[in-house]
Write a protein that holds these residues in place. Structure first.
Motif, PDB file in Angstrom:
ATOM      1  N   VAL A  36      -4.062 -25.836   1.143  1.00 52.00           N
ATOM      2  CA  VAL A  36      -3.248 -24.715   2.223  1.00 52.00           C
ATOM      3  C   VAL A  36      -1.583 -25.988   2.802  1.00 52.00           C
ATOM      4  O   VAL A  36      -1.768 -26.267   3.639  1.00 52.00           O
ATOM      5  CB  VAL A  36      -4.424 -24.944   2.886  1.00 52.00           C
ATOM      6  CG1 VAL A  36      -3.628 -23.063   3.913  1.00 52.00           C
ATOM      7  CG2 VAL A  36      -5.966 -24.457   2.445  1.00 52.00           C
ATOM      8  N   TYR A  41      -8.795 -30.526   3.129  1.00 51.33           N
ATOM      9  CA  TYR A  41      -9.637 -31.103   3.647  1.00 51.33           C
ATOM     10  C   TYR A  41      -9.803 -32.208   4.094  1.00 51.33           C
ATOM     11  O   TYR A  41     -10.914 -31.881   2.348  1.00 51.33           O
ATOM     12  CB  TYR A  41      -9.891 -29.973   4.614  1.00 51.33           C
ATOM     13  CG  TYR A  41      -8.604 -28.976   5.502  1.00 51.33           C
ATOM     14  CD1 TYR A  41      -8.510 -29.460   6.865  1.00 51.33           C
ATOM     15  CD2 TYR A  41      -8.222 -27.925   4.757  1.00 51.33           C
ATOM     16  CE1 TYR A  41      -7.275 -28.555   7.621  1.00 51.33           C
ATOM     17  CE2 TYR A  41      -7.097 -27.185   5.504  1.00 51.33           C
ATOM     18  CZ  TYR A  41      -6.912 -27.355   6.235  1.00 51.33           C
ATOM     19  OH  TYR A  41      -5.688 -26.871   7.502  1.00 51.33           O
ATOM     20  N   SER A  77      -6.631 -33.294   8.089  1.00 49.59           N
ATOM     21  CA  SER A  77      -6.044 -32.535   7.035  1.00 49.59           C
ATOM     22  C   SER A  77      -5.171 -33.888   5.991  1.00 49.59           C
ATOM     23  O   SER A  77      -5.053 -34.808   7.577  1.00 49.59           O
ATOM     24  CB  SER A  77      -5.200 -31.117   7.698  1.00 49.59           C
ATOM     25  OG  SER A  77      -4.412 -31.695   8.718  1.00 49.59           O
ATOM     26  N   PHE A 130     -12.222 -21.545  11.866  1.00 47.95           N
ATOM     27  CA  PHE A 130     -11.013 -21.841  10.647  1.00 47.95           C
ATOM     28  C   PHE A 130     -10.651 -23.403  11.553  1.00 47.95           C
ATOM     29  O   PHE A 130     -10.590 -23.627  12.520  1.00 47.95           O
ATOM     30  CB  PHE A 130     -10.184 -20.964  10.767  1.00 47.95           C
ATOM     31  CG  PHE A 130     -10.434 -19.571   9.954  1.00 47.95           C
ATOM     32  CD1 PHE A 130     -10.783 -19.354   8.273  1.00 47.95           C
ATOM     33  CD2 PHE A 130     -10.600 -18.854  10.577  1.00 47.95           C
ATOM     34  CE1 PHE A 130     -10.775 -18.359   8.230  1.00 47.95           C
ATOM     35  CE2 PHE A 130     -10.985 -17.856  10.187  1.00 47.95           C
ATOM     36  CZ  PHE A 130     -11.744 -17.261   9.548  1.00 47.95           C
ATOM     37  N   TYR A 131     -10.117 -24.222  10.402  1.00 47.37           N
ATOM     38  CA  TYR A 131      -9.357 -25.521  11.118  1.00 47.37           C
ATOM     39  C   TYR A 131      -8.230 -24.893  12.220  1.00 47.37           C
ATOM     40  O   TYR A 131      -7.886 -24.188  11.432  1.00 47.37           O
ATOM     41  CB  TYR A 131      -8.791 -26.080   9.985  1.00 47.37           C
ATOM     42  CG  TYR A 131     -10.033 -26.941   8.865  1.00 47.37           C
ATOM     43  CD1 TYR A 131     -10.830 -27.871   9.224  1.00 47.37           C
ATOM     44  CD2 TYR A 131     -10.617 -26.163   7.642  1.00 47.37           C
ATOM     45  CE1 TYR A 131     -11.879 -28.062   8.401  1.00 47.37           C
ATOM     46  CE2 TYR A 131     -11.995 -26.945   7.216  1.00 47.37           C
ATOM     47  CZ  TYR A 131     -11.992 -27.913   7.608  1.00 47.37           C
ATOM     48  OH  TYR A 131     -13.682 -27.794   6.964  1.00 47.37           O
ATOM     49  N   VAL A 134      -4.524 -24.254  11.373  1.00 43.73           N
ATOM     50  CA  VAL A 134      -3.844 -23.342   9.641  1.00 43.73           C
ATOM     51  C   VAL A 134      -3.395 -22.214  10.663  1.00 43.73           C
ATOM     52  O   VAL A 134      -3.936 -21.856  11.856  1.00 43.73           O
ATOM     53  CB  VAL A 134      -5.502 -22.901   9.330  1.00 43.73           C
ATOM     54  CG1 VAL A 134      -5.048 -21.704   7.998  1.00 43.73           C
ATOM     55  CG2 VAL A 134      -5.688 -23.776   8.160  1.00 43.73           C
ATOM     56  N   ILE A 139      -4.405 -16.492   7.822  1.00 41.89           N
ATOM     57  CA  ILE A 139      -5.464 -16.418   7.142  1.00 41.89           C
ATOM     58  C   ILE A 139      -6.243 -15.038   7.010  1.00 41.89           C
ATOM     59  O   ILE A 139      -6.954 -14.607   6.216  1.00 41.89           O
ATOM     60  CB  ILE A 139      -6.986 -17.080   8.318  1.00 41.89           C
ATOM     61  CG1 ILE A 139      -6.459 -18.643   8.223  1.00 41.89           C
ATOM     62  CG2 ILE A 139      -8.023 -16.593   8.660  1.00 41.89           C
ATOM     63  CD1 ILE A 139      -7.211 -19.298   9.751  1.00 41.89           C
ATOM     64  N   TYR A 177      -9.428 -23.329   3.929  1.00 45.21           N
ATOM     65  CA  TYR A 177      -9.529 -23.588   5.397  1.00 45.21           C
ATOM     66  C   TYR A 177     -10.389 -23.565   6.444  1.00 45.21           C
ATOM     67  O   TYR A 177     -10.346 -23.455   7.507  1.00 45.21           O
ATOM     68  CB  TYR A 177      -8.086 -22.547   6.186  1.00 45.21           C
ATOM     69  CG  TYR A 177      -8.238 -20.948   5.414  1.00 45.21           C
ATOM     70  CD1 TYR A 177      -9.187 -19.551   5.497  1.00 45.21           C
ATOM     71  CD2 TYR A 177      -7.436 -21.027   4.105  1.00 45.21           C
ATOM     72  CE1 TYR A 177      -9.032 -18.922   5.446  1.00 45.21           C
ATOM     73  CE2 TYR A 177      -7.641 -19.679   2.789  1.00 45.21           C
ATOM     74  CZ  TYR A 177      -8.473 -18.352   4.296  1.00 45.21           C
ATOM     75  OH  TYR A 177      -8.582 -17.142   3.645  1.00 45.21           O
TER      76      TYR A 177
END
Length: 199
Positions: A36, A41, A77, A130-131, A134, A139, A177
């Motif tokens: 991403v 990740y 990440s 979500f992380y 991001v 998204i 993500y």
């Protein structure tokens, strides 16, 4: 490459989805679908908690620390430009492993289950976290492209609520993500005011 080595054994780590043990390997070969915006990740496990100095050096090299997990483990990440496995060893890293889709799913949603408050016929209402590194605009675009029905979006807390068929939950967990998937919160029960006194 995935490189194994025989040093300190990894310890169990305690995920919200259950307990797992990482292999003593470094996986720095992401699949195209894992990347991403130039990052992928991983779980990274150390023989002991790294110093802030070591963390800062790894951050400069393209490894961002996103979340701590007991024991001695982080979700990170990793930049696709990172390749210095020797530095990881030198800093006490014993494992760098992929995060599997099933490790991102709350036990209440595993094996086709869903609590009744989050289920309408075959459609599950799920909270997808979500992380934090991001971009939420990306998204929402990507989720819409996958034709999932977005019910609520919270950019500050980095999650969205989706309505999806139960059998599609695993598919959502495969999005690179996605950090974690859980059922929506149960409806709050109104407080019984008379029951407030301590007996």
């Amino acid at each position: 490459p995935i490189i194994g080595f025989g040093q300190t054994n990894s310890k169990d780590i305690l995920l919200k989805s259950g307990k797992i043990r990482l292999e003593n390997k470094f996986n720095i070969s992401p699949k195209i679908t894992e990347i991403v915006h130039g990052d992928y990740y991983r779980f990274i496990q150390f023989s002991e908690i790294p110093s802030e100095e070591h963390k800062d050096i790894l951050i400069e090299d393209g490894i961002k620390f996103l979340e701590y997990i007991p024991f001695n483990t982080y979700v990170v990440s990793v930049s696709t430009s990172f390749s210095d496995i020797e530095k990881l060893r030198e800093f006490g890293v014993i494992s760098l492993q992929s995060i599997l889709p099933e490790q991102k799913i709350d036990p209440k949603l595993q094996n086709g289950k869903c609590p009744e408050w989050a289920l309408d016929k075959n459609i599950a209402s799920i909270k997808v976290l979500f992380y934090k590194n991001v971009n939420m605009d990306f998204i929402s675009y990507d989720i819409s492209k996958n034709r999932y029905s977005i019910i609520e979006m919270n950019a500050r807390a980095h999650y969205i609520v989706l309505d999806v068929p139960i059998e599609k939950i695993e598919q959502v967990s495969q999005l690179p993500y996605v950090n974690f998937i859980e059922p929506i919160d149960p409806p709050s029960v109104k407080e019984n005011k008379t029951g407030r006194t301590l007996h």
